[in-house]
Design an enzyme around this catalytic site. Structure first.
Site, PDB file in Angstrom:
ATOM      1  N   ASP A  86     -28.661  -2.739  -6.053  1.00  0.00           N
ATOM      2  CA  ASP A  86     -29.368  -2.777  -4.768  1.00  0.00           C
ATOM      3  C   ASP A  86     -30.532  -3.767  -4.798  1.00  0.00           C
ATOM      4  O   ASP A  86     -31.139  -3.999  -5.846  1.00  0.00           O
ATOM      5  CB  ASP A  86     -29.892  -1.357  -4.448  1.00  0.00           C
ATOM      6  CG  ASP A  86     -30.282  -1.206  -2.992  1.00  0.00           C
ATOM      7  OD1 ASP A  86     -29.871  -2.056  -2.167  1.00  0.00           O
ATOM      8  OD2 ASP A  86     -31.005  -0.254  -2.672  1.00  0.00           O
ATOM      9  N   GLY A  88     -31.061  -8.361  -0.705  1.00  0.00           N
ATOM     10  CA  GLY A  88     -31.700  -8.858   0.507  1.00  0.00           C
ATOM     11  C   GLY A  88     -33.209  -8.979   0.341  1.00  0.00           C
ATOM     12  O   GLY A  88     -33.810  -9.999   0.703  1.00  0.00           O
ATOM     13  N   HIS A 105     -27.320 -12.394  -2.285  1.00  0.00           N
ATOM     14  CA  HIS A 105     -26.029 -11.884  -2.764  1.00  0.00           C
ATOM     15  C   HIS A 105     -25.440 -12.817  -3.819  1.00  0.00           C
ATOM     16  O   HIS A 105     -24.859 -12.361  -4.803  1.00  0.00           O
ATOM     17  CB  HIS A 105     -25.052 -11.711  -1.604  1.00  0.00           C
ATOM     18  CG  HIS A 105     -25.483 -10.651  -0.615  1.00  0.00           C
ATOM     19  ND1 HIS A 105     -25.898  -9.398  -1.006  1.00  0.00           N
ATOM     20  CD2 HIS A 105     -25.583 -10.668   0.745  1.00  0.00           C
ATOM     21  CE1 HIS A 105     -26.219  -8.684   0.069  1.00  0.00           C
ATOM     22  NE2 HIS A 105     -26.045  -9.434   1.136  1.00  0.00           N
ATOM     23  N   ARG A 131     -22.949  -3.080   8.561  1.00  0.00           N
ATOM     24  CA  ARG A 131     -23.898  -4.209   8.578  1.00  0.00           C
ATOM     25  C   ARG A 131     -23.421  -5.270   9.572  1.00  0.00           C
ATOM     26  O   ARG A 131     -22.253  -5.268   9.976  1.00  0.00           O
ATOM     27  CB  ARG A 131     -24.001  -4.814   7.178  1.00  0.00           C
ATOM     28  CG  ARG A 131     -24.686  -3.886   6.209  1.00  0.00           C
ATOM     29  CD  ARG A 131     -24.968  -4.560   4.885  1.00  0.00           C
ATOM     30  NE  ARG A 131     -25.662  -3.626   4.011  1.00  0.00           N
ATOM     31  CZ  ARG A 131     -26.294  -3.961   2.898  1.00  0.00           C
ATOM     32  NH1 ARG A 131     -26.329  -5.233   2.519  1.00  0.00           N
ATOM     33  NH2 ARG A 131     -26.902  -3.055   2.171  1.00  0.00           N
ATOM     34  N   LEU A 183     -13.702  -3.372 -22.509  1.00  0.00           N
ATOM     35  CA  LEU A 183     -14.453  -2.735 -21.418  1.00  0.00           C
ATOM     36  C   LEU A 183     -13.562  -2.458 -20.206  1.00  0.00           C
ATOM     37  O   LEU A 183     -12.805  -3.327 -19.777  1.00  0.00           O
ATOM     38  CB  LEU A 183     -15.600  -3.677 -20.993  1.00  0.00           C
ATOM     39  CG  LEU A 183     -16.384  -3.272 -19.750  1.00  0.00           C
ATOM     40  CD1 LEU A 183     -17.286  -2.064 -20.043  1.00  0.00           C
ATOM     41  CD2 LEU A 183     -17.253  -4.435 -19.251  1.00  0.00           C
TER      42      LEU A 183
HETATM   43  C1  IPE Z   1     -25.998   1.078  -1.832  1.00  0.00           C
HETATM   44  O1  IPE Z   1     -26.863   0.146  -1.315  1.00  0.00           O
HETATM   45  C2  IPE Z   1     -24.599   0.553  -1.817  1.00  0.00           C
HETATM   46  C3  IPE Z   1     -24.318  -0.502  -2.766  1.00  0.00           C
HETATM   47  C4  IPE Z   1     -25.112  -0.929  -3.697  1.00  0.00           C
HETATM   48  C5  IPE Z   1     -23.022  -1.094  -2.653  1.00  0.00           C
HETATM   49  P1  IPE Z   1     -27.335   0.191   0.227  1.00  0.00           P
HETATM   50  O2  IPE Z   1     -28.341  -0.877   0.375  1.00  0.00           O
HETATM   51  O3  IPE Z   1     -26.162   0.125   1.110  1.00  0.00           O
HETATM   52  O4  IPE Z   1     -27.972   1.638   0.288  1.00  0.00           O
HETATM   53  P2  IPE Z   1     -28.983   2.290   1.345  1.00  0.00           P
HETATM   54  O5  IPE Z   1     -28.440   2.042   2.705  1.00  0.00           O
HETATM   55  O6  IPE Z   1     -30.306   1.617   1.153  1.00  0.00           O
HETATM   56  O7  IPE Z   1     -29.038   3.725   0.949  1.00  0.00           O
HETATM   57  C1  IPE Z   2     -27.152  -4.794  -2.495  1.00  0.00           C
HETATM   58  O1  IPE Z   2     -28.232  -5.417  -1.896  1.00  0.00           O
HETATM   59  C2  IPE Z   2     -25.827  -5.371  -2.087  1.00  0.00           C
HETATM   60  C3  IPE Z   2     -25.006  -4.509  -1.242  1.00  0.00           C
HETATM   61  C4  IPE Z   2     -25.307  -3.318  -0.837  1.00  0.00           C
HETATM   62  C5  IPE Z   2     -23.733  -5.038  -0.803  1.00  0.00           C
HETATM   63  P1  IPE Z   2     -28.647  -5.149  -0.391  1.00  0.00           P
HETATM   64  O2  IPE Z   2     -27.879  -6.080   0.476  1.00  0.00           O
HETATM   65  O3  IPE Z   2     -28.513  -3.718  -0.058  1.00  0.00           O
HETATM   66  O4  IPE Z   2     -30.165  -5.579  -0.411  1.00  0.00           O
HETATM   67  P2  IPE Z   2     -31.395  -4.824   0.273  1.00  0.00           P
HETATM   68  O5  IPE Z   2     -31.316  -3.396  -0.145  1.00  0.00           O
HETATM   69  O6  IPE Z   2     -31.239  -5.009   1.748  1.00  0.00           O
HETATM   70  O7  IPE Z   2     -32.586  -5.511  -0.280  1.00  0.00           O
HETATM   71 MG    MG Z   3     -29.779  -2.106  -0.093  1.00  0.00          MG
END
Ligand code: IPE
Ligand code: IPE
Ligand code: MG
Length: 272
Positions: free
Chosen positions: A33, A36, A50, A84, A144
């Site tokens: 996570d 972004g 990403h 999204r 793995l």
């Molecule tokens: C969790 O991240 C899902 C993945 C890492 C694929 P999100 O960014 O979607 O989670 P929330 O919405 O903050 O809980």
């Molecule tokens: C994790 O990063 C990637 C996915 C969930 C696909 P995010 O895209 O959720 O990044 P943040 O949480 O908005 O920073």
């Molecule tokens: Mg996120």
């Protein structure tokens, strides 16, 4: 590229120390996570975040293989992530395609077995084809086991299992009173995997976001404040060391755990 010949001496010694001084988790799950937010803080687009996240995936997969961790499961895209903006979903699907195309050869050459969990049928056809091809090519590998959770959610998998069990009851294959935790687990998409010992989540968020809900009943959870694109092998080593210091009691009391480990040591001595 052979992952084992490119390691620095310093990294090799860090991994050796882990092997010697830590109880290694058999299965690590990672909620990747913060792509972004990392991008935003660096004045970049979410897409760049990403892309940079893929570099972390590469490093962590390699490090797990090198250390000898048997199972790594990466939460790459949740069922909820479909909500999204479509432009971001499109970018993520393209990156997934790019990753698979680029990495399969390396994964295969390094004895990695690829698996996928989630609602794979909802992914773009091109991605599905690549994924099935990669799973097939690597199916005999013994190193793995890398599982990608794609279009995955824990509740979705549980409901799916319940539906399949209901079908089997209707067909007379099993009776309701036969259902045990083991039988239930065997209907989940993770049935080939041991429960995760350690779940790592990056970017400081303290939630599971629908990741391996059933399987994480007794997982140790480690939260890193780093965003995923900056989480690299040294952070993984820190997480493994932290895990290794924990006492996993599984509902018992501390004295019972100590007694059991003393017994194990004695049994090993007798076997020798
Ligand atoms: C969790 O991240 C899902 C993945 C890492 C694929 P999100 O960014 O979607 O989670 P929330 O919405 O903050 O809980
Ligand atoms: C994790 O990063 C990637 C996915 C969930 C696909 P995010 O895209 O959720 O990044 P943040 O949480 O908005 O920073
Ligand atoms: Mg996120």
């Amino acid at each position: 590229m052979d992952w084992y010949s490119e390691q620095t001496d310093l990294d090799l010694s860090k991994q050796n120390e882990l092997r010697l001084s830590c109880k290694l988790p058999k299965h690590i799950g990672i909620i990747m996570d913060g792509n972004g937010r990392w991008a935003l803080e660096h004045g970049l687009t979410r897409t760049e975040g990403h892309k940079q996240g893929i570099e972390s995936v590469r490093d962590i997969v390699k490090a797990c293989a090198q250390i000898g961790i048997p199972y790594l499961t990466l939460y790459a895209f949740s069922l909820e992530n479909w909500k999204r903006p479509s432009s971001e979903v499109g970018v993520l699907m393209n990156l997934l395609e790019y990753y698979l195309k680029k990495e399969i050869k390396d994964l295969n050459e390094n004895n990695v077995r690829l698996l996928a969990i989630g609602k794979i049928s909802s992914l773009p056809k091109k991605v599905q084809r690549l994924l099935f091809e990669a799973i097939d090519i690597t199916s005999k590998n013994t190193g793995l086991t890398l599982t990608l959770a794609l279009s995955y959610s824990g509740r979705w998998d549980i409901v799916r299992a319940v539906q399949m069990i209901a079908h089997d009851i209707r067909r007379g294959k099993i009776a309701p009173e036969d259902i045990t935790e083991e039988i239930f687990s065997s209907y989940l998409q993770t049935s080939q995997l041991p429960d995760p010992d350690l779940i790592i989540r990056t970017s400081g968020e303290m939630r599971l976001s629908n990741f391996l809900l059933w399987e994480s009943a007794y997982s140790e959870i480690y939260i890193s404040n780093k965003y995923w694109p900056e989480f690299r092998r040294d952070d993984l080593y820190t997480a493994i060391k932290d895990y290794s210091r924990r006492e996993r009691r599984f509902g018992k009391i501390s004295a019972q755990i100590h007694e059991a480990s003393k017994q194990n040591v004695e049994n090993v001595k007798i076997e020798k």
